[in-house]
Design a protein around this motif. Structure first.
Motif, PDB file in Angstrom:
ATOM      1  N   PRO A 174      39.476  36.124  42.447  1.00 18.67           N
ATOM      2  CA  PRO A 174      40.672  36.968  42.530  1.00 18.67           C
ATOM      3  C   PRO A 174      40.636  38.185  41.596  1.00 18.67           C
ATOM      4  O   PRO A 174      41.070  39.273  41.988  1.00 18.67           O
ATOM      5  CB  PRO A 174      41.815  36.025  42.146  1.00 18.67           C
ATOM      6  CG  PRO A 174      41.304  34.668  42.462  1.00 18.67           C
ATOM      7  CD  PRO A 174      39.821  34.724  42.216  1.00 18.67           C
ATOM      8  N   LEU A 175      40.135  38.032  40.391  1.00 22.34           N
ATOM      9  CA  LEU A 175      40.064  39.163  39.477  1.00 22.34           C
ATOM     10  C   LEU A 175      39.071  40.202  39.999  1.00 22.34           C
ATOM     11  O   LEU A 175      39.354  41.397  40.018  1.00 22.34           O
ATOM     12  CB  LEU A 175      39.671  38.708  38.071  1.00 22.34           C
ATOM     13  CG  LEU A 175      39.526  39.819  37.035  1.00 22.34           C
ATOM     14  CD1 LEU A 175      40.833  40.598  36.889  1.00 22.34           C
ATOM     15  CD2 LEU A 175      39.105  39.236  35.690  1.00 22.34           C
ATOM     16  N   ARG A 176      37.932  39.746  40.450  1.00 22.54           N
ATOM     17  CA  ARG A 176      36.934  40.660  41.007  1.00 22.54           C
ATOM     18  C   ARG A 176      37.492  41.377  42.236  1.00 22.54           C
ATOM     19  O   ARG A 176      37.260  42.569  42.439  1.00 22.54           O
ATOM     20  CB  ARG A 176      35.667  39.896  41.365  1.00 22.54           C
ATOM     21  CG  ARG A 176      34.562  40.784  41.896  1.00 22.54           C
ATOM     22  CD  ARG A 176      33.288  40.030  42.068  1.00 22.54           C
ATOM     23  NE  ARG A 176      32.708  39.877  40.739  1.00 22.54           N
ATOM     24  CZ  ARG A 176      31.708  39.101  40.442  1.00 22.54           C
ATOM     25  NH1 ARG A 176      31.149  38.361  41.368  1.00 22.54           N
ATOM     26  NH2 ARG A 176      31.247  39.028  39.223  1.00 22.54           N
ATOM     27  N   ALA A 177      38.239  40.657  43.076  1.00 25.56           N
ATOM     28  CA  ALA A 177      38.843  41.265  44.267  1.00 25.56           C
ATOM     29  C   ALA A 177      39.854  42.339  43.871  1.00 25.56           C
ATOM     30  O   ALA A 177      39.897  43.410  44.487  1.00 25.56           O
ATOM     31  CB  ALA A 177      39.519  40.188  45.119  1.00 25.56           C
ATOM     32  N   ALA A 178      40.668  42.081  42.854  1.00 25.82           N
ATOM     33  CA  ALA A 178      41.653  43.065  42.403  1.00 25.82           C
ATOM     34  C   ALA A 178      40.971  44.327  41.881  1.00 25.82           C
ATOM     35  O   ALA A 178      41.392  45.449  42.187  1.00 25.82           O
ATOM     36  CB  ALA A 178      42.554  42.460  41.331  1.00 25.82           C
ATOM     37  N   VAL A 179      39.913  44.169  41.099  1.00 25.45           N
ATOM     38  CA  VAL A 179      39.173  45.318  40.569  1.00 25.45           C
ATOM     39  C   VAL A 179      38.536  46.102  41.711  1.00 25.45           C
ATOM     40  O   VAL A 179      38.613  47.336  41.758  1.00 25.45           O
ATOM     41  CB  VAL A 179      38.109  44.856  39.543  1.00 25.45           C
ATOM     42  CG1 VAL A 179      37.165  45.986  39.195  1.00 25.45           C
ATOM     43  CG2 VAL A 179      38.778  44.297  38.310  1.00 25.45           C
ATOM     44  N   ARG A 180      37.930  45.390  42.663  1.00 30.35           N
ATOM     45  CA  ARG A 180      37.296  46.057  43.799  1.00 30.35           C
ATOM     46  C   ARG A 180      38.319  46.866  44.590  1.00 30.35           C
ATOM     47  O   ARG A 180      38.084  48.025  44.943  1.00 30.35           O
ATOM     48  CB  ARG A 180      36.620  45.033  44.711  1.00 30.35           C
ATOM     49  CG  ARG A 180      35.910  45.658  45.915  1.00 30.35           C
ATOM     50  CD  ARG A 180      35.303  44.612  46.855  1.00 30.35           C
ATOM     51  NE  ARG A 180      36.191  43.514  47.186  1.00 30.35           N
ATOM     52  CZ  ARG A 180      37.222  43.603  48.045  1.00 30.35           C
ATOM     53  NH1 ARG A 180      37.508  44.742  48.628  1.00 30.35           N
ATOM     54  NH2 ARG A 180      37.968  42.541  48.308  1.00 30.35           N
ATOM     55  N   LYS A 181      39.496  46.294  44.851  1.00 28.37           N
ATOM     56  CA  LYS A 181      40.539  46.997  45.609  1.00 28.37           C
ATOM     57  C   LYS A 181      41.017  48.238  44.861  1.00 28.37           C
ATOM     58  O   LYS A 181      41.243  49.287  45.459  1.00 28.37           O
ATOM     59  CB  LYS A 181      41.714  46.054  45.896  1.00 28.37           C
ATOM     60  CG  LYS A 181      41.380  45.027  46.947  1.00 28.37           C
ATOM     61  CD  LYS A 181      42.528  44.074  47.149  1.00 28.37           C
ATOM     62  CE  LYS A 181      42.131  42.965  48.103  1.00 28.37           C
ATOM     63  NZ  LYS A 181      43.163  41.935  48.221  1.00 28.37           N
ATOM     64  N   GLN A 182      41.184  48.117  43.549  1.00 29.27           N
ATOM     65  CA  GLN A 182      41.613  49.264  42.754  1.00 29.27           C
ATOM     66  C   GLN A 182      40.571  50.378  42.794  1.00 29.27           C
ATOM     67  O   GLN A 182      40.913  51.550  42.949  1.00 29.27           O
ATOM     68  CB  GLN A 182      41.874  48.848  41.301  1.00 29.27           C
ATOM     69  CG  GLN A 182      42.394  49.969  40.428  1.00 29.27           C
ATOM     70  CD  GLN A 182      43.718  50.525  40.891  1.00 29.27           C
ATOM     71  OE1 GLN A 182      44.550  49.802  41.428  1.00 29.27           O
ATOM     72  NE2 GLN A 182      43.917  51.803  40.714  1.00 29.27           N
TER      73      GLN A 182
END
Length: 114
Positions: free
Chosen positions: A96-104
């Motif tokens: 989830p953290l990696r996904a949030a960074v990728r989306k940003q």
């Protein structure tokens, strides 16, 4: 000595040869594939869920089935409990953290520079 069988981790498509009987979580650790967990493979945190078509993995045991509460019907397994028995493919969800960074980062690339 146990036979080696192919295990493929998606979405990366990383295929490794593992000893039959090893858990998906342990195979992932040995292969450098990150799977989130807090309980160190004791089926307590339920963070190590992976998706599979069911091929090549051990049958689901009653404890894992209770923990998943019906999600096993959707192809969800706990990586710490599912054992590799034959050729298998598992899909590891993105952290989830990696996904949030990728989306940003994707949003930033789409924004105009001025």
């Amino acid at each position: 000595m146990s036979a080696k069988v192919p295990l493929t981790f998606m979405p990366e498509g990383k295929m490794v040869q593992v000893r039959a009987g090893i858990s998906v979580l342990e195979a992932a650790r040995r292969s450098g594939v990150p799977i989130r967990t807090r309980c160190d493979g004791k089926a307590a945190c339920l963070m190590c869920k992976v998706t599979t078509d069911g091929q090549g993995l051990s049958t689901i045991q009653p404890m894992e089935q209770r923990k998943l509460a019906g999600l096993d019907a959707e192809g969800i397994r706990l990586a710490c409990q599912a054992k590799v028995c034959g050729p298998a493919i598992v899909c590891v969800p993105e952290d989830p953290l990696r996904a949030a960074v990728r989306k940003q980062l994707e949003r930033q690339r789409e924004e105009p520079l001025w």
